[in-house]
Design a protein around this motif. Structure first.
Motif, mmCIF file in Angstrom:
data_model
loop_
_atom_site.group_PDB
_atom_site.id
_atom_site.type_symbol
_atom_site.label_atom_id
_atom_site.label_comp_id
_atom_site.label_asym_id
_atom_site.label_seq_id
_atom_site.Cartn_x
_atom_site.Cartn_y
_atom_site.Cartn_z
ATOM 1 N N HIS A 189 72.835 -29.844 43.322
ATOM 2 C CA HIS A 189 72.834 -31.040 42.068
ATOM 3 C C HIS A 189 71.692 -31.106 41.637
ATOM 4 O O HIS A 189 70.448 -31.050 42.590
ATOM 5 N N ARG B 159 71.856 -35.118 35.394
ATOM 6 C CA ARG B 159 72.451 -35.648 35.353
ATOM 7 C C ARG B 159 73.266 -34.432 34.431
ATOM 8 O O ARG B 159 73.403 -35.180 32.979
ATOM 9 N N ARG C 239 77.066 -29.770 39.372
ATOM 10 C CA ARG C 239 76.958 -30.491 38.429
ATOM 11 C C ARG C 239 77.313 -30.017 36.928
ATOM 12 O O ARG C 239 77.682 -30.471 35.618
ATOM 13 N N GLU D 129 81.452 -34.182 39.698
ATOM 14 C CA GLU D 129 81.473 -35.378 39.770
ATOM 15 C C GLU D 129 83.687 -35.619 39.834
ATOM 16 O O GLU D 129 83.322 -37.249 40.346
ATOM 17 N N HIS E 130 82.400 -36.004 45.553
ATOM 18 C CA HIS E 130 82.654 -35.385 44.320
ATOM 19 C C HIS E 130 82.647 -34.075 45.266
ATOM 20 O O HIS E 130 82.843 -33.856 46.281
#
Length: 390
Positions: free
Chosen positions: A60, A63, A111, A117, A146
């Protein structure tokens, strides 16, 4: 580390191996500015590639909250990783395609899919369809349940990579079955952020040395005035409960006995060393004093294992770095000569040890952040538990 499957338990020749890695690296002007994490995962990738595995990397970055964000693409990291590995790394947005033995491909940011997530079973199945074997080499993400760290590991034969193996071995040696006496250094700003940590360590440690701003809260709770020092006065009852709990567990807690104080927190500010009982109303404690450092050093001398999380003082600004530097250098010398197993971790801790120039001399320094702290708190990490051998 017999309770976890490792690369030694796998036959990877011509097999598609999904490898969860930590590539959440700092970027500047579209380029990787610190390759520490790339170097950390390179042994696992090289070993698998050399053994003829078809290596598919999962990672990842940032965010993005379940949607594609151009500036969070892993594409620019593929070339930086290739430079570290000394071999090509292909990039694939959504399908690794047909790979040759030994080939390495980096998939797009996990992500970008909202199922990551959420630990979504369907997304995990789609990831698993790309591989025959799963390897997790990202301890720093192991505290997250995850899809790429937990769910997919239940769908394929799973094992720990070399970086994960090294981390688990170090932490197991430090806490699970430590050589004793076990000493823990716990610093940082606030008691409130380390309640679970202190609670767990007081059950397993022989001595806990408390430093940083949180020491002020304990001193104040014991009725010692701390002036303008950073202090959570509303945590006094909690601090006293921690002291009682530690005493019940035969765990000794050491608080500073002297302090470096100043009227302002600024580089070169006028300061003085005083017993903690002599901090004036207009002064703040910004570091432990030399007597406190000497007491800590004496404890290190008799210890077999040291776990360190958090600085002794405001090490970012001189002269308030002296306590942390002196204590760290003493511990590092013991570790370097084989007299002490010294394990450290946490963001401020790593920065403090680097500042003291001793990070390489500690037995192990974890850069895992949240996962390291949750391990110290005694919590089960989803990404670790799923790797346990049956």
């Amino acid at each position: 580390m017999t309770t976890f499957r490792t690369l030694d338990d796998l036959d990877v020749k011509s097999r598609r191996v999904l490898v969860r890695v930590d590539l959440n690296v700092p970027m500047q002007d579209g380029r990787v500015s610190d390759t520490t994490r790339l170097h950390a995962v390179s042994p696992t990738i090289r070993e698998l590639s050399d053994k003829g595995a078809k290596v598919i990397l999962l990672a990842h970055f940032g965010r993005p909250k379940g949607r594609p964000v151009a500036e969070m693409s892993l594409a620019p990291i593929a070339q930086a990783l290739a430079d570290v590995l000394g071999r090509p790394v292909q990039f694939a947005a959504d399908d690794p395609g047909q790979l040759s033995d030994g080939q390495v491909v980096l998939m797009e940011n996990t992500r970008f899919n909202e199922g990551e997530e959420q630990n979504d079973a369907d997304y995990a199945k789609s990831l698993a369809s790309f591989g025959d074997i799963y390897v997790n080499d990202a301890f720093s993400a192991a505290h997250r349940a995850h899809a790429s760290t937990e769910a997919v590991a239940r769908l394929l034969p799973a094992a720990a990579g070399r970086s994960m193996e090294k981390e688990l071995s170090a932490l197991s040696a430090a806490l699970t079955d430590p050589a004793r006496p076990l000493v823990c250094v716990v610093g940082g700003a606030k008691v409130s952020t380390k309640l679970e940590l202190l609670g767990n360590l007081s059950k397993v440690a022989d001595t806990i040395i408390i430093g940083g701003g949180m020491a002020n809260t304990f001193l104040a709770a014991k009725g010692i005035p701390v002036g303008k020092s950073l202090c959570e006065h509303d945590m006094a009852a909690t601090a006293l409960d921690i002291l009682k709990q530690a005493d019940a567990n035969d765990c000794r807690i050491l608080l500073p006995i002297d302090a470096v104080v100043a009227k302002e927190f600024a580089a070169g500010a006028a300061s003085r060393v005083v017993p903690v009982s002599d901090i004036a109303e207009d002064e703040m404690m910004l570091d432990v004093g030399p007597a406190s450092v000497a007491e800590a050093a004496a404890v290190f001398d008799t210890a077999a294992t040291l776990v360190w999380n958090g600085p002794f003082g405001a090490f970012e600004i001189a002269p308030f770095d002296a306590g942390t530097v002196a204590a760290a250098q003493h511990a590092a010398q013991l570790a370097k000569t084989g007299k002490l197993v010294a394990v450290a971790g946490g963001g401020d801790t790593v920065a403090a040890l680097n500042h003291a120039g001793v990070a390489d001399d500690f037995t192990y320094v974890s850069t895992a952040g949240g996962a390291f702290l949750e391990w110290l708190e005694g919590k089960a990490l989803p990404g670790v538990e799923v790797l346990r051998a049956a």
